[in-house]
Write a protein that holds these residues in place. Structure first.
Motif, PDB file in Angstrom:
ATOM      1  N   ASP A 199       0.856  -1.180   0.000  1.00  0.00           N
ATOM      2  CA  ASP A 199       0.000   0.000   0.000  1.00  0.00           C
ATOM      3  C   ASP A 199       0.895   1.234   0.000  1.00  0.00           C
ATOM      4  O   ASP A 199       2.072   1.169   0.350  1.00  0.00           O
ATOM      5  CB  ASP A 199      -0.917  -0.002   1.216  1.00  0.00           C
ATOM      6  N   GLU A 200       0.366   2.355  -0.386  1.00  0.00           N
ATOM      7  CA  GLU A 200       1.145   3.589  -0.471  1.00  0.00           C
ATOM      8  C   GLU A 200       1.448   4.204   0.889  1.00  0.00           C
ATOM      9  O   GLU A 200       2.560   4.683   1.137  1.00  0.00           O
ATOM     10  CB  GLU A 200       0.403   4.618  -1.331  1.00  0.00           C
ATOM     11  N   MET A 201       0.464   4.201   1.760  1.00  0.00           N
ATOM     12  CA  MET A 201       0.598   4.932   3.011  1.00  0.00           C
ATOM     13  C   MET A 201       1.758   4.414   3.859  1.00  0.00           C
ATOM     14  O   MET A 201       2.549   5.199   4.397  1.00  0.00           O
ATOM     15  CB  MET A 201      -0.710   4.852   3.807  1.00  0.00           C
ATOM     16  N   SER A 202       1.907   3.074   3.962  1.00  0.00           N
ATOM     17  CA  SER A 202       2.952   2.531   4.826  1.00  0.00           C
ATOM     18  C   SER A 202       4.343   2.680   4.231  1.00  0.00           C
ATOM     19  O   SER A 202       5.337   2.515   4.932  1.00  0.00           O
ATOM     20  CB  SER A 202       2.670   1.052   5.122  1.00  0.00           C
ATOM     21  N   GLY A 243      -2.562   7.728  -5.260  1.00  0.00           N
ATOM     22  CA  GLY A 243      -3.520   7.149  -6.191  1.00  0.00           C
ATOM     23  C   GLY A 243      -4.607   6.399  -5.456  1.00  0.00           C
ATOM     24  O   GLY A 243      -5.355   6.980  -4.676  1.00  0.00           O
ATOM     25  N   ASP A 244      -4.682   5.078  -5.687  1.00  0.00           N
ATOM     26  CA  ASP A 244      -5.699   4.269  -5.017  1.00  0.00           C
ATOM     27  C   ASP A 244      -5.105   3.453  -3.868  1.00  0.00           C
ATOM     28  O   ASP A 244      -5.604   2.379  -3.528  1.00  0.00           O
ATOM     29  CB  ASP A 244      -6.416   3.363  -6.021  1.00  0.00           C
ATOM     30  N   ASN A 245      -3.989   3.951  -3.306  1.00  0.00           N
ATOM     31  CA  ASN A 245      -3.318   3.337  -2.157  1.00  0.00           C
ATOM     32  C   ASN A 245      -2.731   1.970  -2.492  1.00  0.00           C
ATOM     33  O   ASN A 245      -2.663   1.085  -1.637  1.00  0.00           O
ATOM     34  CB  ASN A 245      -4.258   3.215  -0.949  1.00  0.00           C
ATOM     35  N   TRP A 263      14.864  -6.690 -13.251  1.00  0.00           N
ATOM     36  CA  TRP A 263      14.627  -5.251 -13.330  1.00  0.00           C
ATOM     37  C   TRP A 263      13.120  -5.013 -13.269  1.00  0.00           C
ATOM     38  O   TRP A 263      12.360  -5.612 -14.034  1.00  0.00           O
ATOM     39  CB  TRP A 263      15.178  -4.674 -14.625  1.00  0.00           C
ATOM     40  N   THR A 264      12.697  -4.134 -12.364  1.00  0.00           N
ATOM     41  CA  THR A 264      11.274  -3.869 -12.216  1.00  0.00           C
ATOM     42  C   THR A 264      10.942  -2.401 -12.459  1.00  0.00           C
ATOM     43  O   THR A 264      11.799  -1.523 -12.334  1.00  0.00           O
ATOM     44  CB  THR A 264      10.794  -4.229 -10.796  1.00  0.00           C
ATOM     45  N   GLN A 265       9.700  -2.180 -12.826  1.00  0.00           N
ATOM     46  CA  GLN A 265       9.145  -0.841 -12.953  1.00  0.00           C
ATOM     47  C   GLN A 265       8.065  -0.696 -11.882  1.00  0.00           C
ATOM     48  O   GLN A 265       7.130  -1.511 -11.821  1.00  0.00           O
ATOM     49  CB  GLN A 265       8.537  -0.626 -14.349  1.00  0.00           C
ATOM     50  N   VAL A 266       8.177   0.315 -11.021  1.00  0.00           N
ATOM     51  CA  VAL A 266       7.235   0.535  -9.936  1.00  0.00           C
ATOM     52  C   VAL A 266       6.420   1.789 -10.252  1.00  0.00           C
ATOM     53  O   VAL A 266       6.979   2.818 -10.644  1.00  0.00           O
ATOM     54  CB  VAL A 266       7.972   0.680  -8.590  1.00  0.00           C
ATOM     55  N   TYR A 267       5.101   1.724 -10.061  1.00  0.00           N
ATOM     56  CA  TYR A 267       4.233   2.827 -10.474  1.00  0.00           C
ATOM     57  C   TYR A 267       2.960   2.837  -9.634  1.00  0.00           C
ATOM     58  O   TYR A 267       2.687   1.918  -8.852  1.00  0.00           O
ATOM     59  CB  TYR A 267       3.898   2.710 -11.964  1.00  0.00           C
ATOM     60  N   VAL A 268       2.175   3.903  -9.820  1.00  0.00           N
ATOM     61  CA  VAL A 268       0.927   4.094  -9.078  1.00  0.00           C
ATOM     62  C   VAL A 268      -0.187   4.424 -10.063  1.00  0.00           C
ATOM     63  O   VAL A 268       0.012   5.201 -11.006  1.00  0.00           O
ATOM     64  CB  VAL A 268       1.078   5.228  -8.036  1.00  0.00           C
ATOM     65  N   LYS A 269      -1.356   3.825  -9.835  1.00  0.00           N
ATOM     66  CA  LYS A 269      -2.538   4.125 -10.637  1.00  0.00           C
ATOM     67  C   LYS A 269      -3.681   4.573  -9.728  1.00  0.00           C
ATOM     68  O   LYS A 269      -3.650   4.352  -8.508  1.00  0.00           O
ATOM     69  CB  LYS A 269      -2.981   2.893 -11.435  1.00  0.00           C
ATOM     70  N   THR A 321      -6.080   4.354 -14.071  1.00  0.00           N
ATOM     71  CA  THR A 321      -5.379   5.395 -14.822  1.00  0.00           C
ATOM     72  C   THR A 321      -4.022   5.669 -14.180  1.00  0.00           C
ATOM     73  O   THR A 321      -3.926   5.821 -12.953  1.00  0.00           O
ATOM     74  CB  THR A 321      -6.200   6.696 -14.851  1.00  0.00           C
ATOM     75  N   MET A 322      -2.989   5.741 -14.994  1.00  0.00           N
ATOM     76  CA  MET A 322      -1.643   5.965 -14.487  1.00  0.00           C
ATOM     77  C   MET A 322      -1.532   7.315 -13.790  1.00  0.00           C
ATOM     78  O   MET A 322      -1.895   8.350 -14.342  1.00  0.00           O
ATOM     79  CB  MET A 322      -0.635   5.893 -15.629  1.00  0.00           C
ATOM     80  N   VAL A 323      -1.042   7.276 -12.545  1.00  0.00           N
ATOM     81  CA  VAL A 323      -0.791   8.502 -11.800  1.00  0.00           C
ATOM     82  C   VAL A 323       0.654   8.937 -11.988  1.00  0.00           C
ATOM     83  O   VAL A 323       0.945  10.110 -12.218  1.00  0.00           O
ATOM     84  CB  VAL A 323      -1.102   8.297 -10.298  1.00  0.00           C
TER      85      VAL A 323
END
Length: 307
Positions: A228-231, A238-240, A264-270, A274-276
């Motif tokens: 999750d985003e908050m921790s 985005g949507d946590n 190799w990874t790509q880390v992202y938030v939606k 929808t991409m944030v």
């Protein structure tokens, strides 16, 4: 270096490959040269493999078979003929109307260790006028052991080292390493589930591409939730959910001999699909270890086990 040499050779041959021993082949000149396609040949030795090939090329096509001797050059060799490899034949034949042929080499899989660096040289035995000064008459053959993939070797305890944890340790990580439990995906024989991969309670999957043993690639499905985003960020963008997939700009590999994955990874938030924004690209190493080693790391190194 091999890619550069191959490109130069391919470029140089473009002007000559239409040349022929008979007039119907000739478009540039009557020069006939024969050589190995690469000055260095890198080859995987695989289990149950009859042979690998070292290609030979000619600047001309002739209306008759051309046979040349193939000589092993001992100088500078670390591979032993009859122990690590053998030639299928001491000659190579370019068939009539063709410009290429292959020297066949059998590598002894059981006699080669994963850590071995084995090489030997081959020389074409042919009339001097067929040798092109630019490319000479020999090649250096290098051999690497390509271990057979068994998904069971990538299950059990695994040490994960991630550069993501260096930047975003979150509230639970005090190191860039974690000791996690992994298991085979019951729905896909070439996929492994990594429990609590970087953060507790969030499992991700990686898949092993076994279609070409010489290209042991690893992929990760899209939109997997790794936390999750908050921790981790201390706020919600985005949507946590922090999402992860493999990075399309870099190759990720598994090593069936050493039992590890370099991913190799790509880390992202939606947000609602929808991409944030993209958090970044991160390098990860997963190394599978025995139960005994996992117990030792817990006991002596203080590593916590995440299951």
């Amino acid at each position: 270096m091999k890619r550069i040499i191959t490109f130069i050779l391919a470029t140089g041959l473009c002007a000559f490959l239409a040349t022929g021993c008979q007039e119907e082949y000739t478009t540039y000149s009557d020069a006939e040269y024969v050589m190995f396609s690469d000055s260095v040949s890198l080859n995987m030795v695989l289990e149950n493999q009859d042979y690998f090939t070292v290609p030979v090329a000619s600047t001309t096509a002739c209306d008759y078979d051309r046979t040349f001797g193939v000589e092993i050059v001992d100088q500078g060799s670390t591979a032993i003929e009859g122990v690590h490899y053998r030639l299928a034949s001491n000659t190579v034949t370019i068939p009539a109307g063709k410009r290429t042929a292959d020297v066949q080499v059998h590598g002894y899989y059981d006699r080669i260790e994963p850590s071995d660096t084995l090489q030997f040289s081959l020389r074409l035995v042919m009339p001097e006028q067929l040798e092109w000064d630019l490319y000479k008459d020999r090649t250096r053959v290098r051999m690497l052991k390509g271990c057979t993939f068994h998904v069971e070797d990538f299950t059990g305890w695994c040490v994960v080292t991630s550069t993501f944890l260096q930047d975003y340790p979150g509230v639970e990580n005090t190191s860039i390493q974690r000791l996690i439990r992994t298991e085979r995906d019951p729905n896909d024989p070439n996929t492994v589930i990594m429990h609590s991969w970087l953060f507790s309670g969030y499992d991700v999957r990686i898949r092993f591409d076994t279609s070409d043993p010489a290209k042991p690639l690893t992929t990760m499905p899209e939109d997997q939730v790794m936390s999750d985003e908050m921790s981790v960020f201390g706020k919600i963008n985005g949507d946590n959910k922090i999402l992860v997939t493999d990075n399309a700009n870099y190759y990720s590999f598994y090593d069936a001999c050493a039992g590890n994955v370099k991913l190799w990874t790509q880390v992202y938030v939606k947000n609602m699909g929808t991409m944030v924004g993209t958090v970044g690209s991160y390098y990860n190493i997963m190394e599978w270890i025995s139960d005994e080693e996992a117990d030792r790391l817990e006991r002596e190194e203080g590593m916590k086990k995440y299951e």
